[in-house]
Design a protein around this motif. Structure first.
Motif, mmCIF file in Angstrom:
data_model
loop_
_atom_site.group_PDB
_atom_site.id
_atom_site.type_symbol
_atom_site.label_atom_id
_atom_site.label_comp_id
_atom_site.label_asym_id
_atom_site.label_seq_id
_atom_site.Cartn_x
_atom_site.Cartn_y
_atom_site.Cartn_z
ATOM 1 N N ARG A 134 25.732 122.368 46.725
ATOM 2 C CA ARG A 134 26.398 121.498 47.406
ATOM 3 C C ARG A 134 25.699 121.521 48.757
ATOM 4 N NH1 ARG A 134 29.393 124.063 43.872
ATOM 5 N NH2 ARG A 134 31.442 123.203 43.093
ATOM 6 N N SER A 135 24.609 122.125 49.185
ATOM 7 C CA SER A 135 23.931 122.140 50.400
ATOM 8 C C SER A 135 24.766 122.775 51.534
ATOM 9 C CB SER A 135 23.356 120.859 50.965
ATOM 10 O OG SER A 135 22.457 120.482 49.906
ATOM 11 N N ILE A 136 25.609 123.791 51.331
ATOM 12 C CA ILE A 136 26.590 124.320 52.545
ATOM 13 C C ILE A 136 25.889 125.793 52.941
ATOM 14 C CG2 ILE A 136 29.006 125.258 52.898
ATOM 15 C CD1 ILE A 136 29.649 124.006 50.105
ATOM 16 N N PRO A 137 25.905 126.008 54.273
ATOM 17 C CA PRO A 137 25.465 127.251 54.864
ATOM 18 C C PRO A 137 26.410 128.408 54.241
ATOM 19 C CG PRO A 137 25.712 125.532 56.579
ATOM 20 C CD PRO A 137 26.504 124.950 55.441
ATOM 21 N N LEU A 138 25.801 129.507 54.678
ATOM 22 C CA LEU A 138 26.722 130.779 54.074
ATOM 23 C C LEU A 138 26.559 131.918 55.341
ATOM 24 C CD1 LEU A 138 28.097 132.644 52.105
ATOM 25 C CD2 LEU A 138 25.984 133.409 51.519
ATOM 26 N N TYR A 139 27.639 132.287 55.707
ATOM 27 C CA TYR A 139 27.442 133.287 56.515
ATOM 28 C C TYR A 139 28.204 134.484 56.029
ATOM 29 C CZ TYR A 139 29.067 136.122 60.874
ATOM 30 O OH TYR A 139 29.142 137.370 61.818
ATOM 31 N N ALA A 140 27.328 135.515 55.767
ATOM 32 C CA ALA A 140 27.785 136.695 54.981
ATOM 33 C C ALA A 140 27.528 137.884 55.983
ATOM 34 C CB ALA A 140 27.296 137.034 53.735
ATOM 35 N N ALA A 141 28.699 138.531 56.323
ATOM 36 C CA ALA A 141 28.659 139.557 57.454
ATOM 37 C C ALA A 141 28.923 141.046 56.844
ATOM 38 C CB ALA A 141 29.563 139.526 58.393
ATOM 39 N N LEU A 142 28.302 142.053 57.295
ATOM 40 C CA LEU A 142 28.927 143.347 57.022
ATOM 41 C C LEU A 142 28.621 144.064 55.559
ATOM 42 C CD1 LEU A 142 31.985 143.017 59.078
ATOM 43 C CD2 LEU A 142 30.156 144.534 59.936
ATOM 44 N N SER A 143 27.702 143.505 55.053
ATOM 45 C CA SER A 143 27.174 143.991 53.804
ATOM 46 C C SER A 143 26.503 145.442 53.866
ATOM 47 C CB SER A 143 26.243 143.060 52.968
ATOM 48 O OG SER A 143 26.852 141.860 52.645
ATOM 49 N N TYR A 144 27.339 146.345 53.087
ATOM 50 C CA TYR A 144 26.798 147.928 53.126
ATOM 51 C C TYR A 144 25.282 147.982 52.738
ATOM 52 C CZ TYR A 144 26.347 152.799 51.983
ATOM 53 O OH TYR A 144 25.820 153.839 51.888
ATOM 54 N N ASP A 145 24.426 148.630 53.311
ATOM 55 C CA ASP A 145 23.138 148.737 52.758
ATOM 56 C C ASP A 145 22.540 150.207 52.707
ATOM 57 O OD1 ASP A 145 22.566 149.978 54.973
ATOM 58 O OD2 ASP A 145 20.948 148.461 55.969
ATOM 59 N N GLY A 146 23.463 151.050 52.286
ATOM 60 C CA GLY A 146 23.073 152.481 51.958
ATOM 61 C C GLY A 146 22.743 153.338 52.917
ATOM 62 N N ARG A 147 22.581 153.179 54.204
ATOM 63 C CA ARG A 147 21.989 153.944 55.164
ATOM 64 C C ARG A 147 23.374 154.627 55.740
ATOM 65 N NH1 ARG A 147 20.687 151.308 59.785
ATOM 66 N NH2 ARG A 147 21.341 149.338 58.839
ATOM 67 N N ILE A 148 23.300 155.983 55.799
ATOM 68 C CA ILE A 148 24.465 156.669 56.278
ATOM 69 C C ILE A 148 23.789 157.758 57.258
ATOM 70 C CG2 ILE A 148 26.276 158.177 56.120
ATOM 71 C CD1 ILE A 148 26.885 156.576 53.437
ATOM 72 N N GLU A 149 24.098 157.888 58.614
ATOM 73 C CA GLU A 149 23.622 159.286 59.437
ATOM 74 C C GLU A 149 25.203 159.708 59.717
ATOM 75 O OE1 GLU A 149 21.304 157.776 62.417
ATOM 76 O OE2 GLU A 149 19.920 156.678 61.263
ATOM 77 N N LEU A 150 25.109 161.171 59.471
ATOM 78 C CA LEU A 150 26.187 161.949 59.936
ATOM 79 C C LEU A 150 25.997 162.993 60.925
ATOM 80 C CD1 LEU A 150 27.856 162.429 56.272
ATOM 81 C CD2 LEU A 150 28.308 160.795 58.134
ATOM 82 N N GLY A 151 26.812 163.317 61.714
ATOM 83 C CA GLY A 151 26.660 164.446 62.746
ATOM 84 C C GLY A 151 27.803 165.154 62.968
#
Length: 269
Positions: A134-151
């Motif tokens: 359909r030639s439509i643009p996509l805005y896909a935000a906030l996909s989790y990518d596995g990186r976690i840092e804890l303190g």
């Protein structure tokens, strides 16, 4: 699709707003500036957080179709007062079964937030092919990518994070989830379909004062770890207790990696 409570969505929304990548968001806005009015479909809309984040930056005349399988969340999304010129239509449907139906008709942009990491590779392929056809643009935000840092650091952090990422790949209603691989898979697939893609980090940075969301995150992770059974109950409970103590003491912080993606057909910007 696995549901999320309105309370959890409300708790996370301020962090989502801060995390959205400004360069990616600017690219979305720039792509639509020539339009006098725009038509947007928001997939898995929840209570309408994407609409609230994006609509103030777009042309005054907007028509949003909000799609979700949770009638309660849809009711909340459409009950919100919207600015003049912004019309909103609720579309109750199962995205796994009826994706094509919500894409039919004139559409200028597809949006989704915190969705792609929940879907399978096969569903993402289906979405990409349907959007590209359909030639439509996509805005896909906030996909989790596995990186976690804890303190502060805990000896069981690595094991807990590994188990959380394994749980992210389990079936959330679309087949085995892409989990942390979602953004990279989406980027590669849309580029292979002749789309231009801009992407960037949209990490949650959660500080010591953000106690409520930290408590929810840690409890959710412990529950996911117990479901998998990769750690003993005693080790999981011990880790959760120490994490809760750190939150209560005001010494706990979390950084959770996410990625924002904007893909558009070449020659349309």
């Amino acid at each position: 699709m696995t549901g999320f409570s309105a309370d959890w969505l409300a708790l996370r929304e301020p962090h989502d707003v801060r995390a959205r990548n400004p360069a990616v968001l600017d690219a979305v806005v720039a792509s639509l500036k020539r339009y006098a009015s725009i038509r947007i479909v928001d997939l898995a809309c929840g209570t309408g957080s994407t609409l609230r984040a994006l609509s103030p930056r777009l042309p005054a005349r907007q028509n949003w179709r909000l799609a979700d399988n949770d009638l309660g969340l849809l009711a909340r999304a459409t009950a919100t007062t919207h600015p003049a010129g912004v019309s909103v239509t609720a579309v109750p449907l199962d995205l796994n079964r009826d994706l094509e139906a919500v894409l039919d008709g004139p559409v200028d942009l597809i949006t989704a937030s915190a969705l792609l990491d929940l879907v399978s590779e096969a569903w993402l392929e289906r979405l990409a092919v349907e959007i590209a056809a359909r030639s439509i643009p996509l805005y896909a935000a906030l996909s989790y990518d596995g990186r976690i840092e804890l303190g502060p650091a805990d000896p069981f952090d690595a094991a807990i994070i590994a188990a959380v990422n394994a749980h992210q790949r389990t079936d959330k209603g679309f087949g085995p989830s892409l989990g942390p691989a979602a953004a990279s898979c989406a980027i590669a697939r849309f580029e292979s379909l002749g789309y231009s893609v801009v992407h960037g980090a949209s990490d949650w940075v959660i500080g010591p004062d953000d106690r409520d969301i930290q408590m929810e995150i840690f409890a959710g992770w412990a529950s996911a770890v117990r479901e998998l059974g990769d750690l003993s109950l005693a080790d999981t409970v011990g880790w959760l207790t120490r994490r809760r103590d750190a939150v209560a003491a005001g010494s706990s912080s979390i950084c959770i990696g996410h990625v924002d993606v904007f893909a558009w057909p070449m020659g349309t910007r």
